[in-house]
Enzyme design. Sequence first.
Site, short mmCIF file in Angstrom:
data_model
loop_
_atom_site.label_atom_id
_atom_site.label_comp_id
_atom_site.label_asym_id
_atom_site.label_seq_id
_atom_site.Cartn_x
_atom_site.Cartn_y
_atom_site.Cartn_z
CE1 TYR A 8 -12.03 -5.68 1.46
CE2 TYR A 8 -12.90 -7.62 0.35
CZ TYR A 8 -12.61 -6.27 0.35
OH TYR A 8 -12.91 -5.51 -0.76
P1 NAD Z 1 -6.47 0.13 -3.11
O1 NAD Z 1 -5.91 -0.42 -1.85
O2 NAD Z 1 -5.57 0.25 -4.28
O3 NAD Z 1 -7.14 1.54 -2.85
C1 NAD Z 1 -7.64 1.95 -1.59
C2 NAD Z 1 -6.99 3.26 -1.22
O4 NAD Z 1 -7.59 3.72 -0.02
C3 NAD Z 1 -5.49 3.14 -0.95
O5 NAD Z 1 -4.77 4.05 -1.75
C4 NAD Z 1 -5.34 3.46 0.53
O6 NAD Z 1 -4.16 4.18 0.81
C5 NAD Z 1 -6.59 4.26 0.82
N1 NAD Z 1 -7.06 4.13 2.21
C6 NAD Z 1 -7.23 2.98 2.90
N2 NAD Z 1 -7.68 3.23 4.13
C7 NAD Z 1 -7.82 4.58 4.22
C8 NAD Z 1 -8.25 5.46 5.26
N3 NAD Z 1 -8.61 4.99 6.45
N4 NAD Z 1 -8.26 6.78 5.01
C9 NAD Z 1 -7.88 7.26 3.80
N5 NAD Z 1 -7.46 6.48 2.79
C10 NAD Z 1 -7.43 5.15 3.00
O7 NAD Z 1 -7.72 -0.81 -3.48
P2 NAD Z 1 -8.64 -0.87 -4.79
O8 NAD Z 1 -8.42 -2.19 -5.41
O9 NAD Z 1 -8.51 0.37 -5.59
O10 NAD Z 1 -10.06 -0.93 -4.10
C11 NAD Z 1 -10.93 0.19 -4.02
C12 NAD Z 1 -12.18 -0.23 -3.29
O11 NAD Z 1 -12.83 -1.29 -3.98
C13 NAD Z 1 -11.96 -0.77 -1.89
O12 NAD Z 1 -13.04 -0.34 -1.09
C14 NAD Z 1 -11.97 -2.27 -2.05
O13 NAD Z 1 -12.36 -2.91 -0.86
C15 NAD Z 1 -13.02 -2.40 -3.12
N6 NAD Z 1 -12.91 -3.63 -3.93
C16 NAD Z 1 -11.81 -3.84 -4.72
C17 NAD Z 1 -11.74 -4.99 -5.49
C18 NAD Z 1 -10.57 -5.29 -6.37
O14 NAD Z 1 -10.51 -6.40 -6.89
N7 NAD Z 1 -9.64 -4.38 -6.61
C19 NAD Z 1 -12.80 -5.90 -5.48
C20 NAD Z 1 -13.89 -5.66 -4.65
C21 NAD Z 1 -13.95 -4.50 -3.89
C1 UGA Z 2 -9.99 -9.64 -4.70
C2 UGA Z 2 -9.44 -8.41 -3.96
O1 UGA Z 2 -8.14 -8.67 -3.45
C3 UGA Z 2 -10.33 -7.99 -2.82
O2 UGA Z 2 -9.88 -6.75 -2.32
C4 UGA Z 2 -11.73 -7.87 -3.35
O3 UGA Z 2 -12.62 -7.42 -2.45
C5 UGA Z 2 -12.19 -9.17 -3.94
O4 UGA Z 2 -11.34 -9.44 -5.05
C6 UGA Z 2 -13.61 -9.09 -4.43
O5 UGA Z 2 -13.88 -9.37 -5.61
O6 UGA Z 2 -14.49 -8.78 -3.66
P1 UGA Z 2 -9.51 -12.19 -4.52
O7 UGA Z 2 -10.48 -12.60 -5.56
O8 UGA Z 2 -9.26 -13.12 -3.41
O9 UGA Z 2 -9.90 -10.79 -3.87
O10 UGA Z 2 -8.17 -11.79 -5.31
P2 UGA Z 2 -6.70 -12.38 -5.25
O11 UGA Z 2 -6.14 -12.31 -3.90
O12 UGA Z 2 -5.97 -11.74 -6.36
O13 UGA Z 2 -6.93 -13.93 -5.59
C7 UGA Z 2 -7.47 -14.33 -6.85
C8 UGA Z 2 -7.49 -15.82 -6.92
O14 UGA Z 2 -6.15 -16.31 -6.95
C9 UGA Z 2 -8.16 -16.50 -5.74
O15 UGA Z 2 -8.96 -17.51 -6.25
C10 UGA Z 2 -7.03 -17.12 -4.93
O16 UGA Z 2 -7.36 -18.35 -4.37
C11 UGA Z 2 -5.98 -17.33 -5.98
N1 UGA Z 2 -4.61 -17.27 -5.44
C12 UGA Z 2 -4.20 -16.16 -4.77
C13 UGA Z 2 -3.75 -18.32 -5.63
O17 UGA Z 2 -4.12 -19.36 -6.23
N2 UGA Z 2 -2.48 -18.23 -5.17
C14 UGA Z 2 -2.03 -17.13 -4.50
O18 UGA Z 2 -0.85 -17.11 -4.10
C15 UGA Z 2 -2.91 -16.07 -4.31
#
Ligand code: NAD
Ligand code: UGA
Length: 367
Positions: free
Chosen positions: A170
């Site tokens: 990722y």
């Molecule tokens: P999300 O999965 O809820 O939203 C992504 C949406 O994109 C989904 O609804 C999915 O159906 C759609 N999608 C995926 N692939 C697609 C494709 N090929 N064509 C059209 N639609 C598609 O995730 P989110 O948490 O809202 O994340 C939004 C963005 O932010 C993503 O790029 C994610 O990588 C990034 N991001 C999120 C987090 C987080 O903690 N939520 C952290 C860092 C980065």
């Molecule tokens: C999240 C999002 O899922 C990613 O899409 C995003 O890109 C990323 O943040 C980001 O900031 O870039 P992550 O921080 O790994 O990734 O989020 P979670 O999967 O919710 O995990 C959060 C924390 O909980 C991590 O430290 C993980 O080790 C911990 N965890 C997760 C546990 O201790 N137990 C679990 O069962 C799952």
Amino acid sequence: APWEKQVRHSSTPRRPNGFSVLVTGAAGFIGSHCCLALKKRGDGVLGLDNFNDYYDPTLKRARQNLLTKHQIFIVEGDLNDAPLLTKLFDVVPFTHILHLAAQAGVRYAMQNPQSYVSSNIAGFVNLLEVAKTANPQPSVVWASSSSVYGLNTENPFSERDRTDQPASLYAATKKAGEEIAHTYNHIYGLALTGLRFFTVYGPWGRPDMAYFFFTKDILQGKPIDIYQTQDQKEVARDFTYIDDVVKGCLGALDTAEKSTGSGGKKKGPAQLRVYNLGNTSPVPVGRLVSILEGLLNTKAKKHVITMPRNGDVPFTHANVTLAYKDFGYKPTTDLATGLRKFVKWYVSYFGIQPRVKKETQNTKESG
Ligand code: NAD
Ligand code: UGA
């Protein structure tokens, strides 16, 4: 055709000099919130989403229903469908793209690596290919990720830190996105802004993320796994509340320059920017769990695993000085406040009542 009419209606701004924004991933967590905020201030918004089943699509449909109530239309389609994207740009002169569609999640890459390559690399390239020839050429703001810092040990992370040690596929595809953005900026004069989000949480959040399924499992009396770092320390995340992230996205759109067009030579180079959008205050996962225990009035059955979760980084911590300087980004919601709002949404969305402690009404909202 009715489809074209809906597309035009949704994307037409209602305020003078309003934007016309294509929001990809509009049925997603961050996308749906951004759509609502843009519409609310009078910008035109058109969503794109493929409603994939990485997590329960019922939640994506529920978000869509909410957007429909606010007259925001989501086109159902894939980033890799070039004819569809071309048609959208033929119908609408988008001023901006807010590109949030991606295959998210760190762990799922071990099960389905191709979905990351397809959405985060091929899909991004496909979108930029269409954007580069669109007239007008839109400014692009896209979602990168804190995961690009990988095993970086600088604390906090600043945008100049190394990003050459991704810990998951990722992260590698998000890092690739930043390199791809660079080439489209350089060759075609597209203005691009990358936002490195830090573990975003809140109402309408993602069921695959820890805070969400911890809530579910604690309420159901199921054990939860808490992973540690390599040296058996607590893992920490710079959990960032959704409303703060939305403000950051809008700020980035507001300060995005116009694209300069092909080559960028005649009109001067277009902007390429990358910003951290975090909370500047990392919290150990154990603390996240104890806040949830308090809010849910239920003790968690904690199962501590003395190893890192595959693909995990030990900590994240954002320095947001640059985003503050350029568009006034300032996170204002601490984890306890944000989780209270999440739990309130969660119990109402899933119709859960009994075990939740009656909260003393705290009206000091931070958003
Ligand atoms: P999300 O999965 O809820 O939203 C992504 C949406 O994109 C989904 O609804 C999915 O159906 C759609 N999608 C995926 N692939 C697609 C494709 N090929 N064509 C059209 N639609 C598609 O995730 P989110 O948490 O809202 O994340 C939004 C963005 O932010 C993503 O790029 C994610 O990588 C990034 N991001 C999120 C987090 C987080 O903690 N939520 C952290 C860092 C980065
Ligand atoms: C999240 C999002 O899922 C990613 O899409 C995003 O890109 C990323 O943040 C980001 O900031 O870039 P992550 O921080 O790994 O990734 O989020 P979670 O999967 O919710 O995990 C959060 C924390 O909980 C991590 O430290 C993980 O080790 C911990 N965890 C997760 C546990 O201790 N137990 C679990 O069962 C799952």
